[in-house]
Design an enzyme around this catalytic site. Structure first.
Site, PDB file in Angstrom:
ATOM      1  N   TYR A  73       0.861  -1.201   0.111  1.00  0.00           N
ATOM      2  CA  TYR A  73       0.004   0.130   0.050  1.00  0.00           C
ATOM      3  C   TYR A  73       0.879   1.265  -0.127  1.00  0.00           C
ATOM      4  O   TYR A  73       0.600   2.089  -0.797  1.00  0.00           O
ATOM      5  CB  TYR A  73      -0.960   0.056   1.311  1.00  0.00           C
ATOM      6  N   PHE A 125      -7.763  19.165 -25.353  1.00  0.00           N
ATOM      7  CA  PHE A 125      -8.425  18.133 -25.657  1.00  0.00           C
ATOM      8  C   PHE A 125      -9.707  18.192 -24.789  1.00  0.00           C
ATOM      9  O   PHE A 125      -9.882  18.856 -23.767  1.00  0.00           O
ATOM     10  CB  PHE A 125      -7.555  16.841 -25.290  1.00  0.00           C
ATOM     11  N   ASP A 126     -10.621  17.308 -25.202  1.00  0.00           N
ATOM     12  CA  ASP A 126     -11.991  17.531 -24.594  1.00  0.00           C
ATOM     13  C   ASP A 126     -11.957  17.481 -22.982  1.00  0.00           C
ATOM     14  O   ASP A 126     -12.861  18.005 -22.203  1.00  0.00           O
ATOM     15  CB  ASP A 126     -13.121  16.447 -24.995  1.00  0.00           C
ATOM     16  N   ASP A 216       0.770  19.315 -21.520  1.00  0.00           N
ATOM     17  CA  ASP A 216      -0.298  18.123 -21.544  1.00  0.00           C
ATOM     18  C   ASP A 216       0.374  17.149 -22.591  1.00  0.00           C
ATOM     19  O   ASP A 216       0.500  17.358 -23.673  1.00  0.00           O
ATOM     20  CB  ASP A 216      -1.531  18.642 -21.988  1.00  0.00           C
ATOM     21  N   ALA A 218       0.561  14.037 -23.138  1.00  0.00           N
ATOM     22  CA  ALA A 218       0.147  12.348 -23.691  1.00  0.00           C
ATOM     23  C   ALA A 218       1.209  11.883 -24.655  1.00  0.00           C
ATOM     24  O   ALA A 218       1.518  10.689 -24.482  1.00  0.00           O
ATOM     25  CB  ALA A 218      -1.363  12.505 -23.970  1.00  0.00           C
ATOM     26  N   LYS A 259      -0.797   6.441 -23.887  1.00  0.00           N
ATOM     27  CA  LYS A 259      -0.467   6.899 -24.976  1.00  0.00           C
ATOM     28  C   LYS A 259       1.043   6.234 -25.277  1.00  0.00           C
ATOM     29  O   LYS A 259       1.417   5.415 -25.393  1.00  0.00           O
ATOM     30  CB  LYS A 259      -0.832   8.020 -25.326  1.00  0.00           C
ATOM     31  N   HIS A 451     -20.425  13.822 -26.025  1.00  0.00           N
ATOM     32  CA  HIS A 451     -20.231  12.683 -27.252  1.00  0.00           C
ATOM     33  C   HIS A 451     -20.069  11.269 -26.782  1.00  0.00           C
ATOM     34  O   HIS A 451     -20.288  10.350 -27.588  1.00  0.00           O
ATOM     35  CB  HIS A 451     -19.103  13.084 -27.913  1.00  0.00           C
TER      36      HIS A 451
HETATM   37  N1  F0G Z   1      -4.613  15.403 -22.864  1.00  0.00           N
HETATM   38  C1  F0G Z   1      -4.663  14.681 -24.106  1.00  0.00           C
HETATM   39  C2  F0G Z   1      -3.956  15.550 -25.115  1.00  0.00           C
HETATM   40  C3  F0G Z   1      -5.415  13.401 -24.412  1.00  0.00           C
HETATM   41  O1  F0G Z   1      -5.361  13.252 -25.724  1.00  0.00           O
HETATM   42  C4  F0G Z   1      -6.001  12.886 -23.548  1.00  0.00           C
HETATM   43  C5  F0G Z   1      -6.903  11.560 -23.968  1.00  0.00           C
HETATM   44  C6  F0G Z   1      -6.046  13.157 -22.088  1.00  0.00           C
HETATM   45  C7  F0G Z   1      -5.474  14.515 -21.981  1.00  0.00           C
HETATM   46  C8  F0G Z   1      -6.587  12.582 -21.082  1.00  0.00           C
HETATM   47  O2  F0G Z   1      -5.906  11.379 -20.697  1.00  0.00           O
HETATM   48  O3  F0G Z   1      -7.676   9.695 -21.291  1.00  0.00           O
HETATM   49  O4  F0G Z   1      -5.624   9.169 -19.758  1.00  0.00           O
HETATM   50  O5  F0G Z   1      -7.694  10.657 -18.998  1.00  0.00           O
HETATM   51  N2  F0G Z   1      -7.192  11.161 -24.967  1.00  0.00           N
HETATM   52  C9  F0G Z   1      -7.813  10.025 -25.484  1.00  0.00           C
HETATM   53  C10 F0G Z   1      -7.893  10.109 -26.870  1.00  0.00           C
HETATM   54  C11 F0G Z   1      -9.026   9.660 -24.624  1.00  0.00           C
HETATM   55  O6  F0G Z   1      -8.808   9.175 -27.389  1.00  0.00           O
HETATM   56  O7  F0G Z   1      -7.516  10.971 -27.512  1.00  0.00           O
HETATM   57  P1  F0G Z   1      -6.840  10.125 -20.017  1.00  0.00           P
END
Ligand code: F0G
Length: 460
Positions: A73, A125-126, A216, A218, A259, A451
């Site tokens: 833990y 990103f969304d 950010d 990823a 990613k 979406h």
């Molecule tokens: N930032 C970017 C640029 C992303 O592409 C994503 C996720 C996130 C943050 C959030 O990360 O999913 O680990 O919580 N993108 C995925 C996509 C879901 O399909 O592009 P997460």
């Protein structure tokens, strides 16, 4: 075939059976799914290009790590291994695991912004946009104008518009700008890279107005590979050196490790040297994610991430990875099908506006193309356009996205050349009957991130 496929720098030791349903079954499944691809079952999809996130194939070293994971833990060995890898690659003092990217956003953004403030990004990103809004602030996109023309082939279409950034800061007042976020690669603009020069210039503006810069991160490794290919100054550098240079311009990062760290779950927050901020992050991590040394993950997940962070930097792998995108894009070039060009790092972003000029933004051309691809060959993709963007949080009105893309996101180390050919052939067939494809209307939607859950119907 004019474009060469870069052979896989691996061989396959474990397989997963996939199968294509009949056209009649596919039409029935997508109708039952209320024309929302997120409602489809994985088993009803033949080639799944919904996302490159968490859909990666792990290596034998990562699977071996899974067996070695320390499930203590507190103070697990796997945690220390992960922190060491993060410090080594990014050169940040504090590395905090979280269960995925958006968890990092939730933990961090709530500390940095609130009502009446703004965050500015080359493009949100969304989920990142959603977490800015959930923290009470507003998100502003600030990408270079070149990104808006899918046919304009320039090397760094993901860049921040630095002049506009400074204008926005002066317009709202520097004290109102809580955070600048550099998204690498720029997912929403088509997986497009950001140059080191642009990161430098952005960091200089942030410094001038004393605004923190968050990365950010990823797809940091794909971004570094593009820099090596396209930015003269870095052509002889190792990927790891380029990554260190990129991260040197940020004060902190949030990262979805699903990613470029080639795992199925995981995320990180990195803080360059602000010990006070890190202390606050630890507190919020414990509340929202779990104790500091596991951050919402199992010890085995930490171990797989520690290995994956390094595998993502391998140049043979990156050459093959970007080569897959270039191969698919090359086949589309031959067929006169437009996409965000030059192709990005994690997928091909089809220009649905060009494919269906008769479908207006409020009838969601990107979603219409995603549905056609499923009907045509069982391929799952997703809309990155007005359907995904949703409604204005203040007025409730449908926003008009800058792009209407259908994203073919390619999972890492999963599909072969033959699969990519099926995708290209499906698109060629759809193009032949593009005039007859209709738009969609929403029959139900939730208030945020609609979406994922909305129901739609075709407009007859
Ligand atoms: N930032 C970017 C640029 C992303 O592409 C994503 C996720 C996130 C943050 C959030 O990360 O999913 O680990 O919580 N993108 C995925 C996509 C879901 O399909 O592009 P997460």
């Amino acid at each position: 075939m004019s474009i060469k496929y870069v052979p896989e720098p691996f061989r396959i030791k474990m397989v997963e059976t996939i199968k294509m349903l009949s056209r009649k079954e596919r039409e029935q499944k997508i109708a039952e799914a209320k024309y929302n691809v997120f409602n489809l079952r994985g088993e009803d999809v033949y080639i799944d290009l919904l996302t490159d996130s968490g859909t990666n194939a792990m290596s034998q070293e990562q699977w071996a790590g899974i067996m070695r994971g320390d499930e203590s833990y507190a103070g697990a060995g796997s945690y220390f291994k992960l922190v060491e890898a993060g410090r080594d690659i990014f050169d940040y003092q504090y590395i905090q695991p979280v269960h995925q990217g958006r968890a990092g956003e939730k933990v961090l953004f709530g500390l940095l912004m609130g009502e009446g403030q703004y965050a500015i990004s080359n493009m949100f990103f969304d989920t990142t946009r959603a977490h800015v809004e959930l923290a009470g602030a507003r998100a502003i996109d600030c990408v270079v104008p070149e990104a808006g023309d899918p046919n304009l082939r320039v090397p760094f279409k993901g860049n921040m518009d630095v002049e506009k950034l400074e204008q926005l800061i002066l317009k709202h007042g520097p004290e109102k700008i809580a955070l600048v976020i550099m998204t690498i690669t720029n997912n929403s603009a088509g997986g497009q890279p950001v140059s080191i020069r642009n990161m430098r210039d952005t960091a200089a503006v942030c410094k001038k107005y004393e605004i923190p810069l968050n990365i950010d991160a990823a797809r940091y490794a794909e971004n570094a590979y593009f820099i090596k290919q396209r930015e003269e100054e870095f052509k002889d550098k190792y990927i790891k050196e380029i990554i260190r240079e990129m991260f040197s311009y940020g004060d902190m990062f949030t990262m979805s490790a699903k990613k470029d760290s080639i795992v199925n779950i995981g995320g990180l927050i990195g803080i360059k040297n602000d010990g006070e901020l890190y202390q606050l992050i630890k507190g919020r991590t414990i509340s929202y994610e779990g104790y500091v040394t596991y951050g919402g993950l199992a010890g085995r997940d930490l171990e797989a991430m520690a290995v994956g962070l390094y595998e993502g930097l391998d140049e043979d792998y990156l050459k093959y990875r970007i080569g897959q995108m270039e191969y698919l894009a090359g086949r589309l070039d031959e067929a006169g099908i437009t996409y965000q060009a030059p192709v990005g790092g994690h997928g091909v972003f089809l220009d649905a506006k060009a494919m269906f000029p008769h479908i207006p933004y409020y009838e969601f051309p990107g979603q219409a193309l995603a549905i056609e691809l499923y009907k045509e060959a069982g391929i799952r993709s997703c809309d990155i356009g007005s359907y995904m963007l949703g409604n204005d949080p203040d007025t409730g009105e449908q926003l008009h996205a800058e792009f209407e893309f259908t994203r073919l996101a390619i999972p890492r180390r999963v599909y072969t050349q033959a699969h990519l050919d099926i995708v290209a052939d499906a698109l060629i067939n759809i193009k032949k009957r593009a005039d007859s494809v209709k738009g969609y209307r929403i029959t139900w939607e939730p208030p945020v991130l609609r979406h994922f859950q909305a129901s739609l119907e075709p407009i007859e």
